[in-house]
Design an enzyme around this catalytic site. Structure first.
Site, PDB file in Angstrom:
ATOM      1  N   ARG A   1      -9.987   4.412  -4.777  1.00 33.54           N
ATOM      2  CA  ARG A   1      -9.899   3.720  -3.487  1.00 33.54           C
ATOM      3  C   ARG A   1     -10.424   4.693  -2.435  1.00 33.54           C
ATOM      4  O   ARG A   1     -10.060   5.870  -2.462  1.00 33.54           O
ATOM      5  CB  ARG A   1      -8.445   3.376  -3.168  1.00 33.54           C
TER       6      ARG A   1
ATOM      7  N   HIS B   1       0.822  -1.205   0.000  1.00 28.02           N
ATOM      8  CA  HIS B   1       0.000   0.000   0.000  1.00 28.02           C
ATOM      9  C   HIS B   1       0.856   1.255   0.000  1.00 28.02           C
ATOM     10  O   HIS B   1       0.514   2.254  -0.636  1.00 28.02           O
ATOM     11  CB  HIS B   1      -0.926  -0.035   1.215  1.00 28.02           C
TER      12      HIS B   1
ATOM     13  N   ASP C   1      -3.823  -8.098  -5.747  1.00 25.89           N
ATOM     14  CA  ASP C   1      -4.207  -9.161  -4.820  1.00 25.89           C
ATOM     15  C   ASP C   1      -4.298 -10.504  -5.516  1.00 25.89           C
ATOM     16  O   ASP C   1      -3.876 -11.520  -4.970  1.00 25.89           O
ATOM     17  CB  ASP C   1      -5.547  -8.826  -4.165  1.00 25.89           C
TER      18      ASP C   1
ATOM     19  N   CYS D   1      -7.426  -3.068 -13.028  1.00 24.10           N
ATOM     20  CA  CYS D   1      -6.973  -1.859 -12.325  1.00 24.10           C
ATOM     21  C   CYS D   1      -5.772  -2.107 -11.423  1.00 24.10           C
ATOM     22  O   CYS D   1      -5.399  -1.243 -10.647  1.00 24.10           O
ATOM     23  CB  CYS D   1      -8.126  -1.264 -11.525  1.00 24.10           C
TER      24      CYS D   1
ATOM     25  N   GLU E   1     -10.209 -10.334  -7.496  1.00 29.53           N
ATOM     26  CA  GLU E   1      -8.887 -10.293  -6.861  1.00 29.53           C
ATOM     27  C   GLU E   1      -8.635 -11.520  -6.000  1.00 29.53           C
ATOM     28  O   GLU E   1      -7.565 -11.676  -5.428  1.00 29.53           O
ATOM     29  CB  GLU E   1      -8.700  -8.999  -6.057  1.00 29.53           C
TER      30      GLU E   1
HETATM   31  C1  PEP Z   1      -5.709  -4.882  -6.582  1.00 29.81           C
HETATM   32  O1  PEP Z   1      -5.777  -5.721  -5.671  1.00 29.81           O
HETATM   33  O2  PEP Z   1      -5.193  -5.099  -7.680  1.00 29.81           O
HETATM   34  C2  PEP Z   1      -6.246  -3.522  -6.375  1.00 29.81           C
HETATM   35  C3  PEP Z   1      -6.335  -2.673  -7.368  1.00 29.81           C
HETATM   36  O3  PEP Z   1      -6.617  -3.171  -5.116  1.00 29.81           O
HETATM   37  P1  PEP Z   1      -5.618  -2.751  -3.923  1.00 29.81           P
HETATM   38  O4  PEP Z   1      -4.248  -2.560  -4.489  1.00 29.81           O
HETATM   39  O5  PEP Z   1      -6.180  -1.511  -3.339  1.00 29.81           O
HETATM   40  O6  PEP Z   1      -5.720  -3.925  -2.999  1.00 29.81           O
HETATM   41 MG    MG Z   2      -6.971  -5.383  -3.956  1.00 30.96          MG
END
Ligand code: PEP
Ligand code: MG
Length: 605
Positions: free
Chosen positions: A318, A211, A477, A524, A453
Site C-alpha cells: 500500500r 485502516h 472492500d 490480499c 474490490e
Molecule cells: C482490500 O480492500 O481488501 C485491500 C486489501 O485494500 P485496503 O484494505 O487497503 O482497502
Molecule cells: Mg481496498
C-alpha cells in the site's frame, strides 16, 4: 458485552467509572493480535485553545523545536490539500491556502514568535497566538478591503497551528509503556505513538479491517477497535491488559491474571520465534499443492525484515503511508523511486506488487467539502485520474524507474470499469516514452493488474481477466460493498464477514475467470490471514495469498496442514450455506480436526 475474567460490565453499567479494585473487562473487536500489559494513556485531542501560557526556562529549546515542527507540518498539510483539492477550492480557496503558506514563510512573523518563546519563556502556542492576533488586528483596522479580508485567513492559520502543536505535545508526553485509548486514531497518530514506544492501542470506533487495524497489524502493535465503552471505564494510569486477538481490554486486573497473561505472551512469542525460520522450500499443502504466500507491506521501513520471514515477495504494497504518514511526506518522485527500488531489491525474482495511491474512504485526509459517503466517493483510481500531474504520473514514473532493479507489478485500486485501466496503460506508455527521451533508466515491462474490490469487477471478472495482467481480490472492500456494511463501523461490525456465502460466490467467479483467461488471481484482503478462512479460500481454488507481514509464518504453517482435496468439499458446503455464521461454524470444526495443537491453542486462546 462479554467477559473472560473479573467483573463484567453490561451496557447499562458502561458509563460508570470502575473503582480501583474492580477488575472490569471491556469487549471490543480484535484489531491486531498480541498481548500488551501497561498503563492507560487517554488520548483526546483538546480543542485548539491555549493550555499553557509559560514554560520553564529549561524547556525553551524544546518549545522552539515544537514550534518549528508545527510550521513545517502545516506547510506540508497545505501542500497536500492543494495537490488534492485544487478544483474544489475555487479562487477563494486558492487564495486562502496561498495566504496561509506565505504567512508560514514570513520571517518577520516567525522571528517574532521565536523571540517571545526565547525571551519571555512563553509556550509556543501562546507566543504564536499573540503574534498572529496582533497581525490580525492590524489587518482588520486596515482601510484596504483586500487586507481586511485576509484577517480571516490568519484566524484559520492560528487554529491549524494550535491543533498541530497540541497534537505534538500530547504525543511527546506519552510514556513508552503506555496503552493509548482513544475514540479514533488516524494512521499518522498511530505511527507517531508507535515511534514513542507505546505497547498497544484501543479505539472506541472502527472495525477489524478499518485502516487503523491494518496499520496496527503492520506495526506489530496489539490493538482493539470498536471497544465502544472503553473511554467510560478507564482513567489515565490505570493498569490494563490488552488482548488483541480476543478483543478484550481488562482494566485493573488482579495480579494472578496479569501473571497468566504474561505466561501466555511468552508462550506465543516462543511459538512465533520457532516459526520464523525461513526456509527455501515453497509453501505446499498437505497434499502437495504449491501455494504462493506473499506479504502485505505498509511502510518502506519494514522492508528490511521481509527477508527473515520468508514468503514469496510482496503481494500488496500500500502506498498511502508514503502520503499520509505526516512527518515525512514522500510524494516526491525520487523518494518514491527509492522506496520502490528497495521493494524490488528485497524481493528479487519473486517481485513486488505496488498499489497506486488509494486515497479516500477511511484513509483519512480532510478535504474541503467533506463527502457524505466517502467510501462511495472520490477514492482510489478516481482521485488519481483526476490528478494525473500531481499524483498519478509521478507515481508511474517512479515505478518505471525502480523496475530496473527487480520485478515490479502495478496494481490499480477501486477500479470499476475497464476504461480506467486503459487510461492508466496509456499514461504508463507515455511516461515510459518521456523517460526514454530524457535518457533516464527505466523498465517498461511492468505488469498491470486491478483490485477486485468492487462487485462490478467480480461480476465482470471475465472481461477484466482479458484486459489486465493479474487480478488481486481485496476482500476488505469487496465484503463491505457486497454486504452494504461499512468496514470501519463498530455498530455493524458483527454483520461484516468476508466468509459470507455471497462474497464467496464472487471469489469463486473471479478464480474461474482467471483460470479461463490464464490470468493469475491472488487475494490480499485481511481474510487471508484468518486461519479459519484459509481452507475455504484454498478450496475455492485460490493459490496465491498475500497476508500481513507478521502473519506470514503462521499462515505458511497452517497451509502445510490443509489438504486441498478435503478443503474443496468444505468450500462447496460454504457456498451453499445460508450465512457467514453457518460457514464459520463448519470451518471452525473442520480446522480443529485439521490443525496441530500449536495452531489450535493459539486460535482458542
Ligand atoms: C482490500 O480492500 O481488501 C485491500 C486489501 O485494500 P485496503 O484494505 O487497503 O482497502
Ligand atoms: Mg481496498
Amino acid at each position: 458485552m462479554v467477559l473472560t475474567e473479573g467483573t463484567f460490565m453490561t451496557d447499562d453499567q458502561s458509563n460508570m467509572s470502575s473503582s480501583a479494585s474492580d477488575p472490569v473487562v471491556v469487549e471490543g473487536i480484535g484489531g491486531a493480535p498480541g498481548i500488551a500489559i501497561g498503563s492507560v494513556h487517554r488520548y483526546r485531542l483538546p480543542p485548539p485553545e491555549i493550555q499553557q501560557r509559560n514554560v520553564d526556562p529549561s524547556d525553551v529549546e524544546e518549545e522552539l523545536q515544537l514550534f518549528d515542527d508545527a510550521v513545517s507540518r502545516a506547510e506540508r498539510e497545505l501542500e497536500k490539500t492543494h495537490a488534492l483539492a485544487q478544483d474544489q477550492l475555487g479562487e477563494e480557496g486558492e487564495a486562502l491556502l496561498e495566504a496561509q503558506t506565505l504567512m508560514l514563510q514570513d520571517e518577520e512573523v516567525l522571528g517574532a514568535v521565536r523571540q517571545r518563546i526565547t525571551e519571555n519563556h512563553e509556550s509556543a502556542a501562546h507566543a504564536l497566538s499573540s503574534v498572529l492576533r496582533a497581525h490580525r488586528r492590524r489587518l482588520e483596522e486596515s482601510e484596504d478591503d483586500y487586507l481586511r479580508e485576509r484577517a480571516g485567513d490568519l484566524e484559520e492559520l492560528e487554529a491549524r497551528l494550535l491543533q498541530i502543536l497540541q497534537r505534538n505535545r500530547t504525543v511527546s508526553t506519552v510514556q513508552p509503556n503506555a496503552i493509548v485509548v482513544a475514540e479514533r486514531l488516524t494512521a499518522a497518530d498511530l505511527i507517531r505513538f508507535h515511534r514513542h514506544g507505546i505497547l498497544g492501542c484501543v479505539t472506541t470506533k472502527g472495525g477489524e479491517t478499518s485502516h487503523v487495524s491494518i496499520i496496527a497489524r503492520a506495526l506489530n502493535l496489539p490493538a482493539i477497535v470498536g471497544a465502544d465503552t472503553a473511554l467510560d471505564v478507564v482513567a489515565n494510569g490505570d493498569r490494563v491488559i490488552l488482548d488483541g486477538r480476543q478483543g478484550h481490554l481488562i482494566v485493573h486486573p488482579a495480579d494472578e491474571i496479569v501473571e497468566s497473561y504474561r505466561q501466555r505472551r511468552s508462550r506465543n512469542e516462543a511459538l512465533l520465534k520457532s516459526k520464523t525460520e525461513p526456509d527455501d522450500h515453497p509453501t505446499t499443502t498437505a497434499d502437495g499443492e504449491v501455494i504462493t504466500v506473499q506479504a502485505n507491506v505498509e511502510f518502506g521501513e519494514t522492508l528490511d525484515s521481509l527477508g527473515h520471514l520468508g514468503g514469496d515477495g510482496i503481494g500488496l504494497m500500500r502506498t498511502e503511508m508514503l502520503f499520509l504518514s505526516g512527518d515525512e511526506m514522500v510524494m516526491d518522485e525520487n523518494e518514491q523511486a527509492a522506496t520502490y527500488r528497495k521493494a524490488a531489491e528485497v524481493t528479487g525474482t519473486h517481485g513486488a506488487t505496488i498499489r497506486l495511491l488509494d486515497l479516500g474512504g477511511d484513509k483519512l485526509f480532510s478535504l474541503p467539502g467533506n463527502e457524505a459517503n466517502p467510501f462511495l466517493g472520490w477514492r482510489g483510481i478516481r482521485v488519481l485520474l483526476d490528478r494525473p500531474e500531481s499524483l498519478l504520473r509521478p507515481q508511474l514514473r517512479a515505478l518505471l524507474r525502480a523496475n530496473v532493479h527487480g520485478a515490479l507489478r502495478v496494481l490499480l485500486p477501486m477500479v470499476t470499469q475497464v476504461s480506467e485501466v486503459e487510461r492508466v496503460r496509456e499514461m504508463l506508455a507515455e511516461e515510459a516514452r518521456r523517460l526514454d527521451t530524457q535518457d533516464i533508466a527505466h523498465d517498461a515491462d511492468l505488469p498491470l493488474g486491478v483490485m477486485v474490490e468492487v462487485p462490478a469487477v467480480a461480476l465482470q471478472a471475465n472481461l477484466f481477466a482479458e484486459s489486465v495482467d493479474f487480478l488481486s481480490i481485496g476482500t476488505n472492500d469487496l465484503t463491505q460493498y457486497v454486504l452494504a456494511v461499512d468496514r470501519g463501523n463498530d455498530r455493524v461490525a458483527n454483520r461484516y464477514d468476508a466468509l459470507h456465502p455471497a462474497v464467496l460466490h464472487l471469489l469463486r467467479r473471479t478464480v474461474e475467470a482467471g483460470e479461463f483467461a490464464e490470468t493469475p488471481v491472488s487475494l490480499c484482503g485481511e481474510v487471508a490471514s484468518d486461519l479459519y478462512a484459509l481452507p475455504v479460500l484454498l478450496g475455492l481454488g485460490l493459490r496465491r495469498l498475500s497476508v500481513s507481514m507478521p502473519s506470514l509464518p503462521e499462515v505458511m504453517h497452517a497451509i502445510s496442514q490443509i489438504s486441498v482435496r478435503d478443503a474443496e468439499d468444505l468450500a462447496t458446503a460454504a457456498l451453499s450455506a445460508s450465512d457467514a455464521d453457518a460457514v464459520r461454524r463448519t470451518t471452525r470444526d473442520w480446522c480443529r480436526e485439521c490443525y496441530d495443537a500449536d495452531l489450535t491453542m493459539d486460535l482458542d486462546n
